[in-house]
Write a protein that holds these residues in place. Sequence first.
Motif, PDB file in Angstrom:
ATOM      1  N   SER A  54       0.688  -1.308   0.060  1.00 41.93           N
ATOM      2  CA  SER A  54       0.093  -0.160   0.066  1.00 41.93           C
ATOM      3  C   SER A  54       1.091   1.056  -0.086  1.00 41.93           C
ATOM      4  O   SER A  54       2.004   1.268   0.413  1.00 41.93           O
ATOM      5  CB  SER A  54      -0.822   0.162   1.264  1.00 41.93           C
ATOM      6  N   ARG A  56       0.493   3.913   1.472  1.00 45.47           N
ATOM      7  CA  ARG A  56       0.520   4.293   2.832  1.00 45.47           C
ATOM      8  C   ARG A  56       1.748   3.721   3.565  1.00 45.47           C
ATOM      9  O   ARG A  56       2.397   4.546   4.528  1.00 45.47           O
ATOM     10  CB  ARG A  56      -0.804   4.305   3.442  1.00 45.47           C
ATOM     11  N   HIS A 282     -10.956   6.492   5.868  1.00 39.75           N
ATOM     12  CA  HIS A 282     -10.203   6.417   4.792  1.00 39.75           C
ATOM     13  C   HIS A 282     -10.716   5.683   3.677  1.00 39.75           C
ATOM     14  O   HIS A 282     -10.160   4.596   3.086  1.00 39.75           O
ATOM     15  CB  HIS A 282      -8.705   6.011   5.434  1.00 39.75           C
ATOM     16  N   SER A 285     -11.001   5.735  -1.804  1.00 39.97           N
ATOM     17  CA  SER A 285     -10.729   4.980  -2.946  1.00 39.97           C
ATOM     18  C   SER A 285     -11.536   3.560  -2.941  1.00 39.97           C
ATOM     19  O   SER A 285     -11.362   2.617  -3.579  1.00 39.97           O
ATOM     20  CB  SER A 285      -9.357   4.579  -3.463  1.00 39.97           C
TER      21      SER A 285
HETATM   22  C1  8YV Z   1      -4.846   3.808  -0.266  1.00 43.21           C
HETATM   23  C2  8YV Z   1      -4.958   5.971  -0.848  1.00 43.21           C
HETATM   24  O1  8YV Z   1      -4.021   3.546  -1.234  1.00 43.21           O
HETATM   25  O2  8YV Z   1      -4.394   5.783  -3.031  1.00 43.21           O
HETATM   26  C3  8YV Z   1      -3.983   6.163  -2.137  1.00 43.21           C
HETATM   27  O3  8YV Z   1      -3.071   6.994  -1.922  1.00 43.21           O
HETATM   28  O4  8YV Z   1      -4.865   6.625   0.279  1.00 43.21           O
HETATM   29  C4  8YV Z   1      -5.771   4.855  -0.545  1.00 43.21           C
HETATM   30  O5  8YV Z   1      -6.253   4.588  -2.054  1.00 43.21           O
HETATM   31  C5  8YV Z   1      -5.654   2.673  -0.041  1.00 43.21           C
HETATM   32  O6  8YV Z   1      -6.172   2.896   1.362  1.00 43.21           O
HETATM   33  C6  8YV Z   1      -4.837   1.386   0.421  1.00 43.21           C
HETATM   34  O7  8YV Z   1      -3.813   1.685   1.259  1.00 43.21           O
END
Ligand code: 8YV
Length: 316
Positions: A54, A56, A282, A285
């Motif tokens: 991810s 984040r 959060h 997306s």
């Molecule tokens: C995270 C987001 O990716 O795209 C981003 O930067 O903040 C979200 O889409 C999603 O929470 C997976 O960590």
Amino acid sequence: APPEPGVLQLGPLHPVLEEALASEFSALRLPEDPAEQDRFLARHAEQVRVAVGSGRTGVGTDLMRRLPRLEAVVHFGVGYDGTDAAEAAARGIVMSNTPDVLTDAVADTALALYLDVLRRFSAADRYVRDGLWESAGNFPLSRHASGRRVGVLGLGRIGRAVATRLEALGCEIHYHNRRPATGSGYAYHGSAAELAAAVEVLVVAVPGGPDSAGTVDAGVLAALGPEGFLVNVARGSVVDEPALVAALQEGRLGGAGLDVFADEPRVPAALRELDTVVLLPHVGSATVETRREMAELALRNLRSYLADGTLVTPVA
Ligand code: 8YV
């Protein structure tokens, strides 16, 4: 047998991505427990060429320095602030993210927060559920949402999509970027504080990371003022959260619609207790369709890199 591709999965990921990482790439998975991580890295660090995670969480400085053969980081997400981009650049480590496929979902979230923080629909829903419509009479009047002066902090892909949505509500769009966006037609302001002083609602859509940390500080919030509202769909790190809490508690800001926070998933009790705040976990997306497209785009980046060293959506 062919050499293992040297793919490392960081943390839990979308099922489509996790399944392919296991079946197609025999990916290693970094343990969550720090003690186990040390044992894992002692055994496998030398094998890792590509990390997938991810945006984040990403690959922070310490982990990056413990992966001597790391060549690429594939991010699930458009933000990649969890990765030490300076260290990656210094080592020639390339990075990809998942832009565009999530723009509409995140911009829709900003629109929902914009409408909710002004018209207080979530608060009104609680009011009915708590039986107050019957016992205490009509819900208090809220603030008008259409036709307002709105500032977009960060007129990138997501910021532009937010602006388009708000134009449909008859809003007047102002913005701040480091440099004016050519041909935007919107009113440019040279700083976040100047933008905040010119508008009634400030929507934060800048990328997270060291360059934007703390941009929305006490001064920007003061410029927005007691009749002003803040919407944040970017990163919690962009806002001075204690200053935001104080401004809200002391009535120096009219309200806030927040999808991101400084220390997720922990949200300060002070924010959770405020009735002028809309809080989302959060979910910008987080639609079935968008997250599948993000997972598929991350996989396309990984396959491409392992095939010929190129990325589909490289981070500039
Ligand atoms: C995270 C987001 O990716 O795209 C981003 O930067 O903040 C979200 O889409 C999603 O929470 C997976 O960590």
